[in-house]
Design an enzyme around this catalytic site. Structure first.
Site, PDB file in Angstrom:
ATOM      1  CB  CYS A  43     -20.172 -25.474  74.690  1.00  0.00           C
ATOM      2  SG  CYS A  43     -18.930 -24.297  75.193  1.00  0.00           S
ATOM      3  CE1 TYR A 184     -10.872 -26.637  66.215  1.00  0.00           C
ATOM      4  CE2 TYR A 184     -11.673 -27.895  64.351  1.00  0.00           C
ATOM      5  CZ  TYR A 184     -11.331 -26.682  64.915  1.00  0.00           C
ATOM      6  OH  TYR A 184     -11.455 -25.530  64.193  1.00  0.00           O
ATOM      7  CD  GLU A 188      -9.274 -29.246  71.474  1.00  0.00           C
ATOM      8  OE1 GLU A 188     -10.297 -29.747  71.978  1.00  0.00           O
ATOM      9  OE2 GLU A 188      -9.235 -28.077  71.022  1.00  0.00           O
ATOM     10  CG  HIS A 442      11.722  -6.629  73.375  1.00  0.00           C
ATOM     11  ND1 HIS A 442      11.909  -7.799  72.664  1.00  0.00           N
ATOM     12  CD2 HIS A 442      12.816  -6.470  74.164  1.00  0.00           C
ATOM     13  CE1 HIS A 442      13.086  -8.302  73.012  1.00  0.00           C
ATOM     14  NE2 HIS A 442      13.636  -7.523  73.912  1.00  0.00           N
TER      15      HIS A 442
HETATM   16  P1  NDP Z   1     -13.347 -33.458  63.244  1.00  0.00           P
HETATM   17  O1  NDP Z   1     -14.291 -33.409  62.118  1.00  0.00           O
HETATM   18  O2  NDP Z   1     -12.526 -32.262  63.572  1.00  0.00           O
HETATM   19  O3  NDP Z   1     -12.356 -34.674  63.062  1.00  0.00           O
HETATM   20  C1  NDP Z   1     -12.814 -35.966  62.806  1.00  0.00           C
HETATM   21  C2  NDP Z   1     -11.601 -36.828  62.540  1.00  0.00           C
HETATM   22  O4  NDP Z   1     -12.004 -38.179  62.409  1.00  0.00           O
HETATM   23  C3  NDP Z   1     -10.895 -36.450  61.259  1.00  0.00           C
HETATM   24  O5  NDP Z   1      -9.518 -36.572  61.469  1.00  0.00           O
HETATM   25  C4  NDP Z   1     -11.415 -37.490  60.271  1.00  0.00           C
HETATM   26  O6  NDP Z   1     -10.522 -37.791  59.253  1.00  0.00           O
HETATM   27  C5  NDP Z   1     -11.545 -38.695  61.171  1.00  0.00           C
HETATM   28  N1  NDP Z   1     -12.522 -39.656  60.666  1.00  0.00           N
HETATM   29  C6  NDP Z   1     -13.755 -39.393  60.197  1.00  0.00           C
HETATM   30  N2  NDP Z   1     -14.381 -40.536  59.852  1.00  0.00           N
HETATM   31  C7  NDP Z   1     -13.509 -41.528  60.120  1.00  0.00           C
HETATM   32  C8  NDP Z   1     -13.568 -42.930  59.957  1.00  0.00           C
HETATM   33  N3  NDP Z   1     -14.640 -43.536  59.475  1.00  0.00           N
HETATM   34  N4  NDP Z   1     -12.490 -43.664  60.346  1.00  0.00           N
HETATM   35  C9  NDP Z   1     -11.391 -43.057  60.830  1.00  0.00           C
HETATM   36  N5  NDP Z   1     -11.289 -41.725  60.996  1.00  0.00           N
HETATM   37  C10 NDP Z   1     -12.330 -40.979  60.642  1.00  0.00           C
HETATM   38  O7  NDP Z   1     -14.231 -33.955  64.452  1.00  0.00           O
HETATM   39  P2  NDP Z   1     -14.019 -33.952  66.004  1.00  0.00           P
HETATM   40  O8  NDP Z   1     -14.861 -35.080  66.456  1.00  0.00           O
HETATM   41  O9  NDP Z   1     -12.596 -33.905  66.385  1.00  0.00           O
HETATM   42  O10 NDP Z   1     -14.697 -32.586  66.424  1.00  0.00           O
HETATM   43  C11 NDP Z   1     -16.017 -32.272  65.994  1.00  0.00           C
HETATM   44  C12 NDP Z   1     -16.169 -30.804  65.774  1.00  0.00           C
HETATM   45  O11 NDP Z   1     -16.282 -30.171  67.036  1.00  0.00           O
HETATM   46  C13 NDP Z   1     -14.961 -30.123  65.116  1.00  0.00           C
HETATM   47  O12 NDP Z   1     -15.004 -30.178  63.732  1.00  0.00           O
HETATM   48  C14 NDP Z   1     -15.067 -28.737  65.627  1.00  0.00           C
HETATM   49  O13 NDP Z   1     -15.927 -28.049  64.780  1.00  0.00           O
HETATM   50  C15 NDP Z   1     -15.682 -28.905  67.007  1.00  0.00           C
HETATM   51  N6  NDP Z   1     -14.644 -28.817  68.060  1.00  0.00           N
HETATM   52  C16 NDP Z   1     -14.017 -27.630  68.242  1.00  0.00           C
HETATM   53  C17 NDP Z   1     -13.045 -27.509  69.210  1.00  0.00           C
HETATM   54  C18 NDP Z   1     -12.354 -26.198  69.378  1.00  0.00           C
HETATM   55  O14 NDP Z   1     -12.868 -25.191  68.904  1.00  0.00           O
HETATM   56  N7  NDP Z   1     -11.192 -26.161  70.009  1.00  0.00           N
HETATM   57  C19 NDP Z   1     -12.682 -28.617  70.077  1.00  0.00           C
HETATM   58  C20 NDP Z   1     -13.398 -29.819  69.785  1.00  0.00           C
HETATM   59  C21 NDP Z   1     -14.343 -29.899  68.818  1.00  0.00           C
HETATM   60  P3  NDP Z   1     -10.456 -36.968  57.879  1.00  0.00           P
HETATM   61  O15 NDP Z   1      -9.776 -35.686  58.217  1.00  0.00           O
HETATM   62  O16 NDP Z   1      -9.652 -37.841  56.996  1.00  0.00           O
HETATM   63  O17 NDP Z   1     -11.863 -36.790  57.431  1.00  0.00           O
END
Ligand code: NDP
Length: 465
Positions: A43, A184, A188, A442
């Site tokens: 973080c 996410y 972002e 408002h």
């Molecule tokens: P996420 O789990 O949010 O997203 C991963 C993405 O990668 C999804 O769109 C997923 O697709 C895709 N994906 C997974 N495997 C593959 C693959 N083999 N090939 C292609 N695409 C793939 O992970 P992030 O890495 O973005 O973030 C990790 C975690 O960190 C988040 O879940 C969240 O909990 C936390 N986080 C929170 C934030 C906040 O609070 N603002 C900011 C950043 C991170 P699909 O949906 O189809 O599975």
């Protein structure tokens, strides 16, 4: 003479580990924390905090454009990546220093090095050469090692990609970047790079970005990101990446090829359990490779606990902190405590940002059968003035059986700030009647949320209702 060197040994000085260590040390217990990298964890060091600075930095481009509409003359603004990264790193070092100091003030010992379990009560701390430097015993052990970036290792050309780890320290701002993923981090960083002036392409394998969020939010955000210049390609993923003389050639499974200067993979994170010696201590993993815990965060070894992303429950900093607090209450204050995972507010710091709490419309329909939906799309006053295309989305979902507001979803300026406040009302079980009786303030964007009276029926359900 005490049976163990420490009452608590924490592995990992991130958000969860530091909070647990401090609170336990403040009870007078003897506490040590091992950290192999920098104090503060994902973080603070390479996640939420530096990301938010990057979001702030990139938002100025939008502010400059808006300012012109309000009569300001702004000479061609330019952005110095190196200056920003330097300033950001100074601030991150300061914050990491505060975390370290707070551990010391609470009376916890900080140990630099990789820690691993030799048995349920023995921790070995490794030196830089990988050899055991110290062997320490502890009554209780907390695993708080977080997560690590994951990439598909077997994809041809994967060695050319960066991840969020490197995105914070690129030597220069890329002219063009392709970001793979629709979660996410991908969304972002698409906003960050687009705001700073890179040409951004987002490639996501599914039908729409941000799986798990409300469908109207997903569609609205896709539209808004596109209007801000992000090229979004859905329903495909990488087949291969090849290095060319001028950059990286992305080959996608749908036949599209495109060359970009950088490629960033944001396709998920995995629990960081490597080399922890869990098997030696009787700590089991779940099928997905996370440390298996019960609702009190106790692992399959009775004196070993785990909190935060390493347990892969809800991977958010404030959740890790609450799990850590509950752990300390349970393990050291004779007050068994569980964190309540319902109605956790969450935000995506995309541009525009998203704020959500409670159930999506889809999940609410699954849970209650019938739901009432209130939905509003409008132009924020600030941007309507300048003729901008920005649209805000607000959506409130109500369970008609008891009038309770069960989900609120906002996309637009200040959505994360709003949803933190809305979260209190939702958590308190507010009814739509009380919600509606709240007087509007408002002129604000947020007032719209208490003035939605007409039920919205999605087009696909209009015939049925
Ligand atoms: P996420 O789990 O949010 O997203 C991963 C993405 O990668 C999804 O769109 C997923 O697709 C895709 N994906 C997974 N495997 C593959 C693959 N083999 N090939 C292609 N695409 C793939 O992970 P992030 O890495 O973005 O973030 C990790 C975690 O960190 C988040 O879940 C969240 O909990 C936390 N986080 C929170 C934030 C906040 O609070 N603002 C900011 C950043 C991170 P699909 O949906 O189809 O599975």
């Amino acid at each position: 003479m005490a049976q163990y060197d420490y009452d608590l040994f924490v592995i990992g000085a991130g958000s969860g580990g530091v909070r647990a260590a401090r609170l336990t040390a403040m009870t007078g217990r003897k506490v040590a924390v091992a950290e192999e990298f920098r104090v503060g964890g994902t973080c603070v060091i390479r996640g939420c905090v530096p990301k938010k600075f990057m979001v702030y930095a990139s938002e100025f481009a939008h502010h400059f454009k808006t300012a012109k509409g309000y009569g300001w003359t702004i000479p061609e603004p330019s952005f110095n990546w190196t200056d920003f990264i330097t300033a950001k790193d100074i601030e991150i070092a300061r914050l990491s220093g505060i975390y370290t100091a707070n551990l010391g003030k609470a009376g916890a010992d900080l140990i630099h090095g990789k820690a691993r379990l030799a048995d349920a009560h023995t921790v070995e701390v490794l030196g830089k050469d990988g050899k055991v430097e110290r062997t320490i015993t502890a009554d209780q052990v907390l695993i708080a090692t977080g997560g690590k970036v994951w990439v598909p290792e077997d994809m041809p050309g994967i060695e050319h990609v960066i991840t969020s780890n490197e995105a914070f320290h690129l030597p220069k701002l890329p002219k063009s970047i392709l970001i793979a993923g629709g979660g996410y981090i991908a969304v972002e960083f698409a906003g960050i790079f687009a705001g700073l002036g890179s040409d951004v392409t987002l490639v996501y394998r599914g039908p729409n970005i941000l799986r798990g969020f409300d469908d109207d939010v997903r569609a609205h955000l896709t539209d808004q990101l596109t209007k801000r210049g992000v090229r979004i390609i859905l329903g495909t993923q990488h087949e291969a990446i090849e290095k060319t003389e001028s950059g990286l050639m992305n080959r996608l499974t749908n036949g599209i090829t495109c060359e970009t200067e950088q490629v960033m993979f944001a396709v998920g994170r995995r629990p960081y359990v490597d080399g922890l010696g869990l098997e030696k201590a009787g700590v089991a993993l779940t099928e997905s490779g996370a440390v298996k815990v019960d609702e009190f965060s106790r692992t399959t070894a009775s004196n070993i606990w785990a909190v935060g992303d390493v347990t892969d429950r809800v991977n958010l900093t404030p959740v890790a902190i609450r799990e850590a607090v509950a752990f300390v209450e349970t393990a050291f204050k004779n007050n068994p405590s569980k964190f309540d995972y319902n109605d956790i507010p969450t935000a995506v710091f995309s541009q525009p940002p998203v704020g959500s709490v409670g159930l999506t419309e889809h999940d609410a329909r699954q849970a209650f059968g019938k739901v009432d939906v209130y939905l509003s799309r409008f132009r924020p006053m600030k941007y309507a003035f300048t003729g901008g295309e920005e649209r805000m989305l607000m959506k409130v979902i109500v369970n008609p059986a008891n009038d309770r507001v069960v989900g609120v979803h906002i996309v637009g300026p200040e959505a994360p700030e709003m949803i933190q406040m809305v979260g209190i009302a939702v958590k308190a079980g507010v009814t739509k009647t009380v919600w509606d009786s709240t007087c509007a303030l408002h002129p604000t964007l947020a007032e719209e949320i208490v003035t939605m009276r007409e039920k919205y029926v999605p087009p696909e359900l209009q015939a049925a209702e």
